[in-house]
Design an enzyme around this catalytic site. Structure first.
Site, mmCIF file in Angstrom:
data_model
loop_
_atom_site.group_PDB
_atom_site.id
_atom_site.type_symbol
_atom_site.label_atom_id
_atom_site.label_comp_id
_atom_site.label_asym_id
_atom_site.label_seq_id
_atom_site.Cartn_x
_atom_site.Cartn_y
_atom_site.Cartn_z
ATOM 1 N N SER A 21 0.826 -1.210 0.000
ATOM 2 C CA SER A 21 0.000 0.000 0.000
ATOM 3 C C SER A 21 0.859 1.257 0.000
ATOM 4 O O SER A 21 0.363 2.354 -0.281
ATOM 5 C CB SER A 21 -0.921 0.003 1.222
ATOM 6 O OG SER A 21 -0.161 0.071 2.419
ATOM 7 N N ASP B 242 1.972 -6.567 9.904
ATOM 8 C CA ASP B 242 2.978 -6.251 10.925
ATOM 9 C C ASP B 242 2.733 -6.932 12.267
ATOM 10 O O ASP B 242 3.667 -7.096 13.061
ATOM 11 C CB ASP B 242 3.065 -4.737 11.132
ATOM 12 C CG ASP B 242 3.808 -4.038 10.006
ATOM 13 O OD1 ASP B 242 4.442 -4.742 9.197
ATOM 14 O OD2 ASP B 242 3.755 -2.801 9.939
#
Length: 424
Positions: free
Chosen positions: A164, A306
């Site tokens: 992204s 993450d």
């Protein structure tokens, strides 16, 4: 430190969650593109944030540090076309955000970095350079990217399943070009939460972008960023370590978190609750995750890559089987995170099988302990520290200083919560 030696213990107490790295990157960039003075407060000077600060200074922003505040003036941003060198260190965000920004006006820039950064994909930008006749050269494996030219507005087709960050980089840049632009997303969009953070920050600084259900973004040219004062909120990707420790039996009160945040990594709460843990709202901006009867689940890594390493720790100590799916992008982070977390947790006594795009985790009652390696990846190091709270024997983590990339105070905070460790 070359290693830390951790004696297993439950963690207990309150911890101030560091400010969001994702939001700090974005605020620094928007303030630097604004004509006037902005004050960005509650900054944690991690290596990645310093890279973005220095990068924007190289492009002409005036940035002064006052304690945990930045006073930023963008009056002179991109005023000259002199050759510039931008050192991204190991920050993928810095690199992918600043590449298009550096081409708002005709420019010559050399992007350098270290670690695994040169191996992370940039093909999306190379394709744009070729379409727009921007000159570029790069070295395979190492980050040494030279670009010369400027971007023009128009139609940009971008895959949504690589990173992204490419989309965010264009969203920052295109409103400042003369022409109107359109970004068309050609595949399923992953990490929508990060796009939301970018759009929200851009809007706060006075720029308007139309989002057509994440399939395309319509951007008017000749816009301008307006200076403002902004306080960075707490980081859910860092809180995820303490939430996970709470799910595993520690008692930690996390301070400075906004439950209405757009941060995609806030999904860690929903995932942990789905596994059997419980969220407690103690007071305003204060949250805890309480241990419950944890059960395996299916975790889609595409929207929150993450937090997958530390959620793998929780899954390794839950009943039954957990599957991590759609996680192939974890292989192109600071290290191959799927391989790293699988390898290191198995050394501690977990039962994890690595797949091409995910993991199969069979829960065990407890971990044993032993010597493990951070792979010089901050999220692997911190995940292994949380795993130590459920080990029978001490855990030795090699190369622990990599936490400075995102959370320089992690080991001090770990000790303040009762973690027993010594560095060598």
């Amino acid at each position: 430190m070359k290693k830390v030696i951790i004696t297993p213990s439950k963690l207990k107490g309150s911890v101030k969650i560091p400010p969001s790295k994702s939001m700090a990157h974005r605020a620094i960039i928007c303030a630097s593109l604004s004509k006037g003075e902005s004050v960005i407060s509650n900054i944690d000077f991690s290596e990645d944030i310093i890279a973005t600060m220095e990068g924007m200074k190289s492009l002409g922003a005036n940035i002064k540090v006052e304690k945990d505040k930045l006073i930023i003036n963008g009056e002179n941003i991109l005023k000259d076309s002199n050759y510039k060198v931008i050192d991204c260190n190991e920050s993928g965000s810095t690199l992918r955000f600043l590449v298009p920004i550096s081409l708002i006006k005709d420019n010559r820039v050399n992007f350098i970095g270290r670690g695994n950064l040169g191996k992370r994909p940039l093909k999306t930008y190379y394709e744009i350079f070729e379409e727009q006749e921007v000159k570029y050269s790069y070295e395979e494996e190492n980050l040494d990217l030279n670009i010369e030219g400027s971007l023009k507005g128009g139609e940009f087709k971008v895959k949504g399943n690589i990173s992204s960050q490419f989309i965010s980089g264009l969203l920052f840049t295109l409103p400042l070009l003369k022409e109107d632009s359109k970004i068309i997303i050609t595949t399923e969009l992953e990490s929508k939460g990060y796009i939301d953070l970018t759009l929200d920050m851009i809007e706060k600084f006075g720029v308007t972008i139309k989002n057509n259900n994440y399939r395309e973004f319509l951007i008017k040219g000749n816009q301008s960023y307006k200076p403002m004062n902004y306080k960075v909120e707490g980081d859910y990707s860092q809180a995820a370590f303490y939430f996970s420790a709470g799910a595993l039996g520690s008692e930690i009160n996390c301070l400075d978190l906004d439950l209405s945040s757009y941060q995609g990594d806030k999904e860690c709460i929903e995932i942990l609750e789905g596994m059997g843990a419980r969220l407690i709202e103690n007071q305003e901006e204060s949250l805890s995750i309480i241990h419950g009867d944890l059960n395996g689940t299916i975790i889609d890594a595409s929207q929150c890559p993450d937090i997958i390493p530390v959620l793998t720790v929780v899954a390794a100590l839950s009943k039954g089987e957990t599957r991590i799916i759609n996680g192939e992008r974890l292989r192109i982070k600071e290290c191959d995170r799927l391989n790293a977390i699988c390898t290191e947790l198995n050394k501690l006594g977990a039962d994890i099988k690595e797949l091409k795009d995910g993991l199969i985790i069979k829960g065990v009652k407890e971990l044993i302990g032993g010597e493990v390696y951070s792979h010089k990846d901050h999220r692997i190091a911190m995940s292994l520290a949380i795993a130590s709270t459920r080990c029978k024997e001490e855990v030795i983590i090699k190369e622990p200083d990599c936490v400075k990339k995102s959370y320089p105070g992690f080991w001090e905070d770990f000790k303040s919560l009762g973690g027993i460790l010594k560095g060598e």
